[in-house]
Write a protein that holds these residues in place. Structure first.
Motif, PDB file in Angstrom:
ATOM      1  N   SER A  16      13.297  36.301 137.519  1.00  9.18           N
ATOM      2  CA  SER A  16      13.366  35.094 138.530  1.00  9.18           C
ATOM      3  C   SER A  16      14.401  35.312 139.556  1.00  9.18           C
ATOM      4  O   SER A  16      15.353  35.864 139.399  1.00  9.18           O
ATOM      5  CB  SER A  16      13.797  33.819 137.855  1.00  9.18           C
ATOM      6  N   SER A  29      16.516  33.390 140.598  1.00 12.47           N
ATOM      7  CA  SER A  29      17.731  32.884 140.155  1.00 12.47           C
ATOM      8  C   SER A  29      18.865  33.802 139.369  1.00 12.47           C
ATOM      9  O   SER A  29      19.933  33.524 139.270  1.00 12.47           O
ATOM     10  CB  SER A  29      17.398  31.594 139.332  1.00 12.47           C
ATOM     11  N   GLY A  68       4.964  33.447 131.743  1.00 18.30           N
ATOM     12  CA  GLY A  68       5.367  32.110 132.096  1.00 18.30           C
ATOM     13  C   GLY A  68       6.715  32.038 131.822  1.00 18.30           C
ATOM     14  O   GLY A  68       7.255  31.227 132.438  1.00 18.30           O
ATOM     15  N   CYS A  69       7.277  32.713 130.715  1.00 15.60           N
ATOM     16  CA  CYS A  69       8.763  32.526 130.712  1.00 15.60           C
ATOM     17  C   CYS A  69       9.592  32.971 131.511  1.00 15.60           C
ATOM     18  O   CYS A  69      10.456  32.588 132.101  1.00 15.60           O
ATOM     19  CB  CYS A  69       8.911  33.240 129.087  1.00 15.60           C
ATOM     20  N   SER A 122       8.453  33.447 134.775  1.00 13.11           N
ATOM     21  CA  SER A 122       8.614  32.493 135.917  1.00 13.11           C
ATOM     22  C   SER A 122       9.293  31.255 135.865  1.00 13.11           C
ATOM     23  O   SER A 122       9.725  30.464 136.920  1.00 13.11           O
ATOM     24  CB  SER A 122       6.885  32.122 136.143  1.00 13.11           C
ATOM     25  N   ALA A 123       9.621  30.640 134.613  1.00 13.89           N
ATOM     26  CA  ALA A 123      10.500  29.520 134.241  1.00 13.89           C
ATOM     27  C   ALA A 123      11.707  30.015 134.506  1.00 13.89           C
ATOM     28  O   ALA A 123      12.791  28.902 134.189  1.00 13.89           O
ATOM     29  CB  ALA A 123      10.156  28.964 132.782  1.00 13.89           C
ATOM     30  N   GLY A 124      12.084  31.166 134.601  1.00 13.77           N
ATOM     31  CA  GLY A 124      13.534  31.339 134.866  1.00 13.77           C
ATOM     32  C   GLY A 124      14.311  31.715 133.411  1.00 13.77           C
ATOM     33  O   GLY A 124      15.623  31.735 133.459  1.00 13.77           O
ATOM     34  N   ALA A 125      13.479  31.912 132.462  1.00 15.57           N
ATOM     35  CA  ALA A 125      14.154  32.157 130.982  1.00 15.57           C
ATOM     36  C   ALA A 125      14.631  33.508 130.814  1.00 15.57           C
ATOM     37  O   ALA A 125      15.397  33.543 129.913  1.00 15.57           O
ATOM     38  CB  ALA A 125      13.066  31.691 129.964  1.00 15.57           C
ATOM     39  N   TYR A 171      -0.686  38.498 138.357  1.00 13.01           N
ATOM     40  CA  TYR A 171       0.057  37.332 138.053  1.00 13.01           C
ATOM     41  C   TYR A 171       1.004  37.013 139.330  1.00 13.01           C
ATOM     42  O   TYR A 171       1.638  35.821 139.483  1.00 13.01           O
ATOM     43  CB  TYR A 171       0.688  37.221 136.698  1.00 13.01           C
ATOM     44  N   TRP A 195       8.557  35.062 140.737  1.00 12.40           N
ATOM     45  CA  TRP A 195       9.725  36.166 140.619  1.00 12.40           C
ATOM     46  C   TRP A 195       9.467  37.264 141.391  1.00 12.40           C
ATOM     47  O   TRP A 195       8.672  37.364 142.142  1.00 12.40           O
ATOM     48  CB  TRP A 195       9.520  36.383 138.910  1.00 12.40           C
TER      49      TRP A 195
END
Length: 304
Positions: free
Chosen positions: A169, A171, A223-224, A226-229, A242, A248
């Motif tokens: 990500s 971030s 998914g993880c 993309s969620a910034g995890a 994807y 990301w």
């Protein structure tokens, strides 16, 4: 010993039930039971053991299975050999690791079905070890895996190579070296995955020791991320599948070299027009496309 007996034996093994095999073969269960007992008397050894309500193949049955499969394949091959112009037809059982099945095969399978509608194609996914084992035991006609190893009875050929892309990500800030992963969660397939191994070796070369979260699903992994995890290392096929709307960034590192994906098949499987047509299409649609770079969108990643 008759072909019908061998066909019954293999169908019972594949399905694991005389009753369900009878439905597939359009006969009564008692007929299969009688024919199998006759075959066992002729061979002088049991081919199956009763295991509760099911059946378990005997050690002698395991040995006989390879020969029965070869005989049935040769019989089918000889039938097709007298009609050389006939289009591929019949069943085709292909296996693939998830990265290939998800990132490279969807469009190819659609085109294959359009070209050869008489082929009943089944696609299975699994670990590379499981897929090779299924090919060795004739449960699959061919598989795509990302390892290049010797396996008794199997032939192999490189189909295409997958570049490796680190995804994260925005971030997390820019990732320019292995040390930039320090303190970040890393999501990868469980141990045994060649892409995970490549990442682990890269981190070790740069004296980075980090724990990796094992997730056996690329959908969950991206998914993880993309969620910034956290971050992950994925083959380009997954990245392309994807990246639109994923939120990301992708990073490429020269030390993370591409990994070959190979097609394996059994050397005693004989001529298989449907499998051969599948391999030819795979080489044309995926292999040559990767070599030319036509299907790459390299502008979406940063090479460091």
């Amino acid at each position: 010993m008759e072909l019908s007996q061998l066909r019954m034996f293999k169908t019972v093994y594949d399905i694991g039930s005389i009753a369900r095999a009878a439905q597939v073969l359009h006969c009564v269960p008692s007929n299969i039971t009688a024919r199998l007992k006759s075959l066992e008397r002729e061979l002088g050894t049991p081919l199956f053991f009763r295991d509760g309500r099911g059946l378990r193949i005997s050690p002698a049955g395991e040995v006989f299975l390879d020969y029965a499969t070869k005989i049935l394949d040769l019989a089918e091959e000889s039938r097709h050999a007298v009609v050389p112009t006939r289009a591929p037809c019949g069943p085709l059982r292909i296996g693939a690791i998830e990265s290939s099945a998800t990132g490279r095969l969807p469009r190819l399978l659609a085109k294959y079905h359009a070209l050869y509608p008489q082929v009943s194609l089944e696609l299975s996914t699994g670990t590379w070890a499981q897929l090779l084992d299924d090919t060795q035991h004739h449960r699959l006609d061919g598989v795509i895996v990302a390892v290049n190893i010797e396996r008794p009875g199997l032939k192999r050929a490189v189909m295409y190579s997958e570049d490796l892309i680190l995804i994260a990500s925005p971030s997390h800030g820019p990732i320019r070296k292995a040390a930039d992963l320090q303190g970040k969660a890393i999501f990868m397939w469980p141990p045994g995955c060649p892409y995970r191994f490549a990442l682990e070796q890269w981190l070790l070369r740069h004296d980075q020791v980090q724990s990796i979260v094992s997730i056996a699903s690329y959908g969950a992994i991206v998914g993880c991320v993309s969620a910034g995890a956290g971050v992950s290392l994925v083959p380009r096929g997954i990245y392309e599948q994807y990246h639109q709307g994923a939120g990301w960034q992708g990073y490429e590192f020269p030390e993370l070299t591409s990994i070959d994906n190979l097609f394996y098949w059994h050397e005693n499987a004989g001529r298989h027009p449907a499998r051969e047509a599948f391999v030819a299409l795979l080489q044309t649609e995926v292999g040559s496309g990767l070599e030319s770079g036509d299907c790459w969108d390299s502008g979406m990643t940063q090479t460091l």
